[in-house]
Write a protein that holds these residues in place. Structure first.
Motif, PDB file in Angstrom:
ATOM      1  N   ALA A 165      46.475  40.007  27.240  1.00  0.00           N
ATOM      2  CA  ALA A 165      46.304  40.966  26.139  1.00  0.00           C
ATOM      3  C   ALA A 165      45.450  42.157  26.559  1.00  0.00           C
ATOM      4  N   GLY A 166      45.663  42.617  27.799  1.00  0.00           N
ATOM      5  CA  GLY A 166      44.954  43.790  28.283  1.00  0.00           C
ATOM      6  C   GLY A 166      43.646  43.517  28.994  1.00  0.00           C
ATOM      7  N   LEU A 167      43.289  42.238  29.180  1.00  0.00           N
ATOM      8  CA  LEU A 167      42.049  41.927  29.894  1.00  0.00           C
ATOM      9  C   LEU A 167      42.119  42.338  31.360  1.00  0.00           C
ATOM     10  N   VAL A 168      43.321  42.287  31.918  1.00  0.00           N
ATOM     11  CA  VAL A 168      43.522  42.704  33.309  1.00  0.00           C
ATOM     12  C   VAL A 168      44.662  43.714  33.319  1.00  0.00           C
ATOM     13  N   LYS A 169      44.404  44.869  33.950  1.00  0.00           N
ATOM     14  CA  LYS A 169      45.415  45.915  34.059  1.00  0.00           C
ATOM     15  C   LYS A 169      45.542  46.314  35.523  1.00  0.00           C
ATOM     16  N   ALA A 170      46.786  46.407  35.970  1.00  0.00           N
ATOM     17  CA  ALA A 170      47.071  46.830  37.344  1.00  0.00           C
ATOM     18  C   ALA A 170      47.902  48.108  37.276  1.00  0.00           C
ATOM     19  N   THR A 171      47.534  49.083  38.068  1.00  0.00           N
ATOM     20  CA  THR A 171      48.261  50.350  38.123  1.00  0.00           C
ATOM     21  C   THR A 171      48.943  50.449  39.477  1.00  0.00           C
ATOM     22  N   LEU A 212      45.457  35.624  35.786  1.00  0.00           N
ATOM     23  CA  LEU A 212      45.568  36.872  35.031  1.00  0.00           C
ATOM     24  C   LEU A 212      45.717  38.068  35.966  1.00  0.00           C
ATOM     25  N   ILE A 213      44.982  38.066  37.047  1.00  0.00           N
ATOM     26  CA  ILE A 213      45.061  39.166  38.020  1.00  0.00           C
ATOM     27  C   ILE A 213      46.456  39.210  38.648  1.00  0.00           C
ATOM     28  N   LEU A 214      46.938  38.058  39.080  1.00  0.00           N
ATOM     29  CA  LEU A 214      48.281  38.012  39.669  1.00  0.00           C
ATOM     30  C   LEU A 214      49.352  38.428  38.669  1.00  0.00           C
ATOM     31  N   ALA A 215      49.209  37.981  37.436  1.00  0.00           N
ATOM     32  CA  ALA A 215      50.192  38.323  36.407  1.00  0.00           C
ATOM     33  C   ALA A 215      50.213  39.826  36.150  1.00  0.00           C
ATOM     34  N   ALA A 216      49.043  40.453  36.119  1.00  0.00           N
ATOM     35  CA  ALA A 216      48.988  41.905  35.903  1.00  0.00           C
ATOM     36  C   ALA A 216      49.626  42.654  37.065  1.00  0.00           C
ATOM     37  N   ILE A 267      39.559  45.130  35.436  1.00  0.00           N
ATOM     38  CA  ILE A 267      39.351  43.756  34.982  1.00  0.00           C
ATOM     39  C   ILE A 267      38.195  43.724  33.983  1.00  0.00           C
ATOM     40  N   ASP A 268      38.470  43.170  32.810  1.00  0.00           N
ATOM     41  CA  ASP A 268      37.424  42.995  31.819  1.00  0.00           C
ATOM     42  C   ASP A 268      36.470  41.917  32.333  1.00  0.00           C
ATOM     43  N   PRO A 269      35.166  42.200  32.362  1.00  0.00           N
ATOM     44  CA  PRO A 269      34.212  41.234  32.924  1.00  0.00           C
ATOM     45  C   PRO A 269      34.170  39.895  32.180  1.00  0.00           C
TER      46      PRO A 269
END
Length: 114
Positions: free
Chosen positions: A43-49, A77-81, A61-63
């Motif tokens: 839900a936006g906690l991790v965003k990859a550009t 979450l990081i991999l999914a983003a 990454i939201d802390p």
């Protein structure tokens, strides 16, 4: 211009179209490096550009996800983003290619580059 040459005139026209397409493909490839997409997870906690070519350019990454006992969740979450950003890049690249083929009068489902 080459009307009286029959098939030779058609060939010259095809060669001109091919050169135009090659020029537009080069321009599009350069443009794909400047177009960015953002994928996210949690839900936006991790965003990859990433660029539309799929090169990862940023990670936000939201802390709050850095809880030592939930290390695997943060990694997932990081991999999914990142995967989401790559998929969006692939889709955007395909959209841009379809625009190009449409402008050139080629079938929309034609795969470029060949």
């Amino acid at each position: 211009m080459l009307k009286g040459l029959g098939a030779l005139g058609d060939m010259a026209g095809m060669m001109k179209k091919a050169q135009e397409m090659q020029t537009k493909m080069v321009e599009l490839q350069e443009e794909l490096n400047t177009i960015t997409v953002t994928g996210e997870s949690g839900a936006g906690l991790v965003k990859a550009t990433a660029t539309a070519k799929g090169e990862l350019t940023g990670l936000e990454i939201d802390p709050s996800i850095f809880v030592p006992s939930e290390k695997e969740v943060a990694e997932d979450l990081i991999l999914a983003a990142i995967k989401d950003a790559q998929e969006r890049a692939k889709e955007r690249s395909a959209e841009e290619m379809q625009k190009l083929t449409g402008e050139m009068g080629l079938p929309a489902d034609m795969k470029l580059p060949f």
